[in-house]
Design an enzyme around this catalytic site. Structure first.
Site, PDB file in Angstrom:
ATOM      1  N   HIS A 160      -5.617  -6.280   2.663  1.00  0.00           N
ATOM      2  CA  HIS A 160      -4.788  -5.094   2.889  1.00  0.00           C
ATOM      3  C   HIS A 160      -4.376  -5.036   4.354  1.00  0.00           C
ATOM      4  O   HIS A 160      -5.223  -4.914   5.242  1.00  0.00           O
ATOM      5  CB  HIS A 160      -5.569  -3.820   2.527  1.00  0.00           C
ATOM      6  CG  HIS A 160      -5.841  -3.689   1.064  1.00  0.00           C
ATOM      7  ND1 HIS A 160      -5.333  -2.650   0.302  1.00  0.00           N
ATOM      8  CD2 HIS A 160      -6.560  -4.448   0.201  1.00  0.00           C
ATOM      9  CE1 HIS A 160      -5.733  -2.781  -0.950  1.00  0.00           C
ATOM     10  NE2 HIS A 160      -6.481  -3.868  -1.036  1.00  0.00           N
ATOM     11  N   CYS A 192      -3.022  -2.649   5.798  1.00  0.00           N
ATOM     12  CA  CYS A 192      -3.341  -1.341   6.371  1.00  0.00           C
ATOM     13  C   CYS A 192      -4.749  -1.335   6.960  1.00  0.00           C
ATOM     14  O   CYS A 192      -5.081  -0.478   7.783  1.00  0.00           O
ATOM     15  CB  CYS A 192      -3.196  -0.222   5.336  1.00  0.00           C
ATOM     16  SG  CYS A 192      -4.214  -0.432   3.864  1.00  0.00           S
ATOM     17  N   GLN A 231      -4.904  -0.647  -5.101  1.00  0.00           N
ATOM     18  CA  GLN A 231      -5.380  -1.812  -5.843  1.00  0.00           C
ATOM     19  C   GLN A 231      -6.084  -1.432  -7.135  1.00  0.00           C
ATOM     20  O   GLN A 231      -5.967  -2.130  -8.147  1.00  0.00           O
ATOM     21  CB  GLN A 231      -6.301  -2.654  -4.953  1.00  0.00           C
ATOM     22  CG  GLN A 231      -6.689  -3.984  -5.583  1.00  0.00           C
ATOM     23  CD  GLN A 231      -7.480  -4.866  -4.635  1.00  0.00           C
ATOM     24  OE1 GLN A 231      -7.270  -4.830  -3.424  1.00  0.00           O
ATOM     25  NE2 GLN A 231      -8.398  -5.647  -5.156  1.00  0.00           N
ATOM     26  N   CYS A 274       0.839  -1.193   0.000  1.00  0.00           N
ATOM     27  CA  CYS A 274       0.000   0.000   0.000  1.00  0.00           C
ATOM     28  C   CYS A 274       0.880   1.251   0.000  1.00  0.00           C
ATOM     29  O   CYS A 274       1.762   1.388   0.847  1.00  0.00           O
ATOM     30  CB  CYS A 274      -0.898  -0.021   1.238  1.00  0.00           C
ATOM     31  SG  CYS A 274      -1.682   1.544   1.629  1.00  0.00           S
ATOM     32  N   GLU A 275       0.649   2.153  -0.945  1.00  0.00           N
ATOM     33  CA  GLU A 275       1.493   3.344  -1.024  1.00  0.00           C
ATOM     34  C   GLU A 275       1.166   4.369   0.063  1.00  0.00           C
ATOM     35  O   GLU A 275       1.907   5.333   0.238  1.00  0.00           O
ATOM     36  CB  GLU A 275       1.383   3.992  -2.401  1.00  0.00           C
ATOM     37  CG  GLU A 275       0.045   4.626  -2.717  1.00  0.00           C
ATOM     38  CD  GLU A 275       0.017   5.257  -4.100  1.00  0.00           C
ATOM     39  OE1 GLU A 275      -0.690   6.262  -4.257  1.00  0.00           O
ATOM     40  OE2 GLU A 275       0.700   4.745  -5.023  1.00  0.00           O
ATOM     41  N   HIS A 276       0.078   4.160   0.799  1.00  0.00           N
ATOM     42  CA  HIS A 276      -0.288   5.096   1.861  1.00  0.00           C
ATOM     43  C   HIS A 276       0.417   4.783   3.179  1.00  0.00           C
ATOM     44  O   HIS A 276       0.677   5.683   3.965  1.00  0.00           O
ATOM     45  CB  HIS A 276      -1.801   5.083   2.081  1.00  0.00           C
ATOM     46  CG  HIS A 276      -2.568   5.509   0.876  1.00  0.00           C
ATOM     47  ND1 HIS A 276      -3.771   4.939   0.506  1.00  0.00           N
ATOM     48  CD2 HIS A 276      -2.290   6.438  -0.071  1.00  0.00           C
ATOM     49  CE1 HIS A 276      -4.210   5.509  -0.605  1.00  0.00           C
ATOM     50  NE2 HIS A 276      -3.332   6.415  -0.976  1.00  0.00           N
ATOM     51  N   HIS A 277       0.697   3.489   3.421  1.00  0.00           N
ATOM     52  CA  HIS A 277       1.333   3.110   4.684  1.00  0.00           C
ATOM     53  C   HIS A 277       2.550   2.192   4.494  1.00  0.00           C
ATOM     54  O   HIS A 277       3.208   1.845   5.473  1.00  0.00           O
ATOM     55  CB  HIS A 277       0.327   2.407   5.597  1.00  0.00           C
ATOM     56  CG  HIS A 277      -0.809   3.284   6.030  1.00  0.00           C
ATOM     57  ND1 HIS A 277      -2.033   3.284   5.394  1.00  0.00           N
ATOM     58  CD2 HIS A 277      -0.897   4.200   7.017  1.00  0.00           C
ATOM     59  CE1 HIS A 277      -2.838   4.151   5.977  1.00  0.00           C
ATOM     60  NE2 HIS A 277      -2.178   4.728   6.960  1.00  0.00           N
TER      61      HIS A 277
END
Length: 233
Positions: A191, A193, A163, A122-125
């Site tokens: 996920h 996250c 995704q 995940c590019e956010h976390h």
């Protein structure tokens, strides 16, 4: 202050809260992975050297004892993992070469490659996304080696992702590689996250789809694909 921060603050929005909220949503700016123009001017060895240095500092900030035998090699291992393994799909030189073959068997029905295991982040976390990809295409005269389908999935998965973007990237790449619009992709993923932080939901999964050509316009074709991927092995 960056322009985005200025806009958020001028709108009376708390920046830290906005970042937290965005981090839990699947926000994607485009179908392309966001990369700077100079992303590959630095070679892999230098990238690993710098990542090792900065990850060591992160561990120091967290209070870890880097003199401990179990930890002293961790920064180097993480740096190598980032560059050579889990984010190797960022570098276009690692893109799999696709060779097409004439469809001599004149097989004109859909070909389905299902249950392709993939691992992404995940590019956010920067925590794992993992699951199964199911891919189908209908030949327009050429076919692709089955292993190349898996390699295309893995290439786009091995980068920081959301995704939805991952699904579209795989679909578009297969369309371009095969020279056909008749492509379908479904991805079913867990996920970390979601399961290991925040809401801590370990029972849910996320499903995304890409339909093009006959799969988009012909419900019978789409339902046939869905039937195939639901069959037990």
């Amino acid at each position: 202050m960056k322009q985005k921060e200025t806009l958020l603050n001028s709108a009376g929005i708390d920046l830290n809260q906005a970042i937290d909220d965005i981090g839990d949503d699947h926000i994607s700016s485009s179908h392309e992975t966001p990369l700077r123009e100079d992303a590959f001017e630095m070679d892999d060895d230098l990238k690993m050297e710098l990542i090792e240095k900065h990850f060591k500092e992160i561990m120091n900030i967290l209070g870890m004892d880097l003199k401990d035998d179990s930890l002293k090699g961790t920064p180097k291992r993480v740096a190598k993992m980032f560059v050579k393994e889990v984010f190797s799909g960022l570098n276009p030189k690692n893109k799999p070469e696709v060779k097409l073959f004439e469809n001599k068997y004149k097989y004109n029905e859909m070909l389905v490659e299902k249950d392709i295991t993939f691992f992404s982040h995940c590019e956010h976390h920067f925590v794992p996304i993992y699951g199964k990809a199911h891919v189908a295409y209908i030949s327009n005269g050429n076919v692709i080696g089955l292993s190349k389908i898996n390699r295309i999935v893995q290439y786009f998965a091995k980068r920081p992702q959301v995704q939805e973007r991952l699904t579209v990237q795989i679909g578009n790449e297969l369309k371009n590689a095969l020279g056909t619009d008749d492509v379908a992709v479904i991805m079913d993923a867990d996920h970390m996250c979601v399961s290991s932080r925040g809401v801590s939901d370990t029972s849910s999964s996320t499903v995304t789809s890409f339909y093009s050509g006959q799969f988009e316009h012909d419900n019978q074709k789409r339902n046939e694909f869905l039937k195939y991927i639901s069959l037990s092995r």
